[in-house]
Design an enzyme around this catalytic site. Structure first.
Site, short mmCIF file in Angstrom:
data_model
loop_
_atom_site.label_atom_id
_atom_site.label_comp_id
_atom_site.label_asym_id
_atom_site.label_seq_id
_atom_site.Cartn_x
_atom_site.Cartn_y
_atom_site.Cartn_z
N THR A 118 0.60 -1.21 0.06
CA THR A 118 -0.04 -0.03 -0.01
C THR A 118 0.81 1.21 0.14
OG1 THR A 118 -1.64 1.23 1.41
CG2 THR A 118 -0.07 -0.37 2.49
N ASP A 119 0.40 2.58 -0.39
CA ASP A 119 1.13 3.59 -0.32
C ASP A 119 1.37 4.13 1.00
OD1 ASP A 119 -1.63 4.30 0.06
OD2 ASP A 119 -1.77 5.97 -1.34
N GLU A 120 0.46 3.48 1.96
CA GLU A 120 0.50 3.87 3.35
C GLU A 120 1.71 3.40 4.09
OE1 GLU A 120 -2.92 4.04 5.66
OE2 GLU A 120 -4.32 3.59 3.94
N TYR A 140 -1.89 -0.62 11.20
CA TYR A 140 -2.05 -1.04 9.70
C TYR A 140 -0.83 -1.09 9.00
CZ TYR A 140 -3.57 -1.24 4.94
OH TYR A 140 -3.61 -1.46 3.59
N LYS A 164 1.77 -3.63 7.30
CA LYS A 164 1.91 -3.84 5.78
C LYS A 164 3.45 -3.69 5.41
CE LYS A 164 -0.91 -4.37 2.81
NZ LYS A 164 -1.36 -5.65 2.33
P1 NAD Z 1 -10.56 -6.05 1.99
O1 NAD Z 1 -10.56 -5.92 3.76
O2 NAD Z 1 -12.01 -5.77 1.51
O3 NAD Z 1 -10.19 -7.66 1.89
C1 NAD Z 1 -9.46 -8.45 2.51
C2 NAD Z 1 -9.79 -9.97 2.35
O4 NAD Z 1 -8.73 -10.79 2.95
C3 NAD Z 1 -11.13 -10.18 2.86
O5 NAD Z 1 -11.73 -11.13 1.77
C4 NAD Z 1 -10.65 -11.27 4.10
O6 NAD Z 1 -11.70 -11.98 4.19
C5 NAD Z 1 -9.33 -11.66 3.56
N1 NAD Z 1 -8.46 -12.09 4.80
C6 NAD Z 1 -8.33 -11.31 5.99
N2 NAD Z 1 -7.63 -11.82 6.71
C7 NAD Z 1 -7.42 -13.13 6.08
C8 NAD Z 1 -6.69 -14.37 6.61
N3 NAD Z 1 -6.11 -14.43 7.78
N4 NAD Z 1 -6.62 -15.38 5.79
C9 NAD Z 1 -7.24 -15.54 4.59
N5 NAD Z 1 -7.84 -14.48 4.29
C10 NAD Z 1 -7.97 -13.28 5.01
O7 NAD Z 1 -9.38 -5.50 1.70
P2 NAD Z 1 -9.11 -4.88 0.17
O8 NAD Z 1 -9.55 -3.29 0.30
O9 NAD Z 1 -9.82 -5.62 -0.83
O10 NAD Z 1 -7.41 -4.88 0.16
C11 NAD Z 1 -6.68 -5.84 -0.46
C12 NAD Z 1 -5.23 -5.61 -0.16
O11 NAD Z 1 -4.92 -4.28 -1.04
C13 NAD Z 1 -4.94 -5.40 0.87
O12 NAD Z 1 -3.50 -6.15 1.27
C14 NAD Z 1 -4.50 -4.18 1.38
O13 NAD Z 1 -3.59 -3.66 2.35
C15 NAD Z 1 -4.17 -3.77 -0.27
N6 NAD Z 1 -4.47 -2.29 -0.34
C16 NAD Z 1 -5.71 -1.77 -0.20
C17 NAD Z 1 -6.18 -0.45 -0.67
C18 NAD Z 1 -7.47 0.07 -0.60
O14 NAD Z 1 -7.87 1.39 -0.72
N7 NAD Z 1 -8.53 -0.85 -0.31
C19 NAD Z 1 -5.21 0.45 -1.12
C20 NAD Z 1 -3.92 -0.09 -1.22
C21 NAD Z 1 -3.46 -1.25 -0.74
#
Ligand code: NAD
Length: 329
Positions: free
Chosen positions: A126-128, A152, A156
């Site tokens: 993530t950018d964070e 968080y 990451k």
């Molecule tokens: P989300 O919270 O919608 O989905 C996360 C998924 O991971 C869920 O389906 C959850 O059930 C699953 N999960 C959580 N813990 C688990 C475990 N222990 N075992 C198996 N599955 C597990 O998140 P998102 O927004 O879809 O983000 C996906 C990825 O992208 C993450 O790694 C997040 O850090 C990264 N990210 C997200 C954003 C954003 O704005 N949403 C931006 C940058 C990076």
């Protein structure tokens, strides 16, 4: 390579990615491993659930032996790792699940990838992880030091550093992407944009942290999924790619745009005490992804936010279910 394991494929970005891959890569088999935490939902995958090239395992990625069984059965040749605890506010209330999934869970997937061998391990960071920019000037390039602010983003960064260490120490063929803030259909309604839409649709106060002055770079989820896919295919081994849209907005401005799309007045805005350690601004320099991957976000914020608002109006029952879950906790 045509058997791909996707962790977190029932989440917001993961489900968008799974559907895109099944459509764009007719030879690929997609294996999703997802624990279905509060944030995971198989409804996001309903339209592809009987596709013979798709299989789903409800499994916690920190459970190494269960993950090993999946590996033995499915023999994935590539991994795209998205599973994570993803909500900053929750990490402030209780960091433990973040450390478990985002650090330990990442290590389990790295270990199994090493043991069985994969041709590519794409890690979604993530950018964070960069921390904050303190004013309106400047952008993060991939060389910027990591300085995460929240539990968080620290978890990451920890996961991501492990991924890099597995490349350096064991030659695991990894690529890392760092996307900016995503928005779009199927986002869990605890994040800013769906919360604002839900509240505004019900003429309820819209909470905004501080004075709403923080800047975010909004990336439409389908653009992000395409960026992940492209980095998986074309990214240079060991490299990190920022995935940003250039669409920067102050939170207050984002909220006002949504209110205006829904014909609601700005007096619904209610400023609430700021999030502890709230990062002021993120902004990515995404030229490396443009240059090396030929990837660029296509969706302008004005277009993406309209599509998003329309989607939430059409799918209000799903959102309502999630809001009930949140309120019953
Ligand atoms: P989300 O919270 O919608 O989905 C996360 C998924 O991971 C869920 O389906 C959850 O059930 C699953 N999960 C959580 N813990 C688990 C475990 N222990 N075992 C198996 N599955 C597990 O998140 P998102 O927004 O879809 O983000 C996906 C990825 O992208 C993450 O790694 C997040 O850090 C990264 N990210 C997200 C954003 C954003 O704005 N949403 C931006 C940058 C990076």
């Amino acid at each position: 390579m045509n058997r791909i394991l996707i962790s977190g494929g029932a989440g917001f970005i993961g489900a968008n990615l799974v559907k895109l891959l099944l459509e764009w890569e007719p030879e690929w088999k997609i294996v999703v491993a997802d624990a279905l935490t509060y944030a995971g939902d198989k409804k996001r995958l309903e339209e592809i659930s009987d596709n013979p090239r798709f299989s789903f395992y409800q499994v916690d990625i920190t459970q190494k032996e269960k993950m090993r069984e999946i590996w033995e059965r499915e023999k994935p040749q590539g991994v795209i790792h998205l599973a994570a605890e993803s909500h900053v506010d929750r990490s402030i209330k209780d960091p433990s699940p973040f450390i478990l999934t985002n650090v330990l869970g990442t290590e389990v997937l790295l270990e199994l990838s090493l043991e069985f061998g994969v041709s590519r391990f794409l890690h979604v960071s993530t950018d964070e992880v960069y921390g904050e920019l303190k004013d309106k000037e400047g952008k993060f390039t991939e060389e910027h030091p990591l300085a995460p602010s929240s539990p968080y983003s620290a978890s990451k960064a920890g996961g991501e550093l492990l991924v890099k260490a597995y490349e350096r120490t064991f030659n695991l063929p990894i690529v890392i992407v760092r996307p900016s803030n995503n928005y779009g259909p199927w986002q869990y309604p605890e994040k800013l944009i769906p919360v604002v839409i839900w509240q505004a649709l019900h003429h309820q106060p819209v909470p905004v942290y501080g004075r709403g002055e923080n800047w975010r770079e909004w990336l439409y989820v389908e653009d992000c999924a395409q960026g992940i896919y492209t980095a998986f295919l074309k990214g240079r081994e060991g490299e990190i790619y920022n995935l940003g849209s250039g669409e920067e907005r102050q939170n207050l401005d984002t909220v006002k745009t949504i209110l205006s799309l829904l014909g609601e007045k700005e007096d619904l805005i209610q400023f609430v005490p700021d999030r502890p350690g709230h990062d002021f601004r993120y902004s990515l320099d995404s030229q490396k992804a443009e240059r090396e991957l030929n990837w660029r976000a296509k969706t302008k914020f004005a277009e993406g936010i309209k599509k998003t608002v329309d989607w939430y109006i059409k799918n209000i029952k799903w959102v309502e279910e999630k809001i009930k879950e949140i309120n019953s906790l």
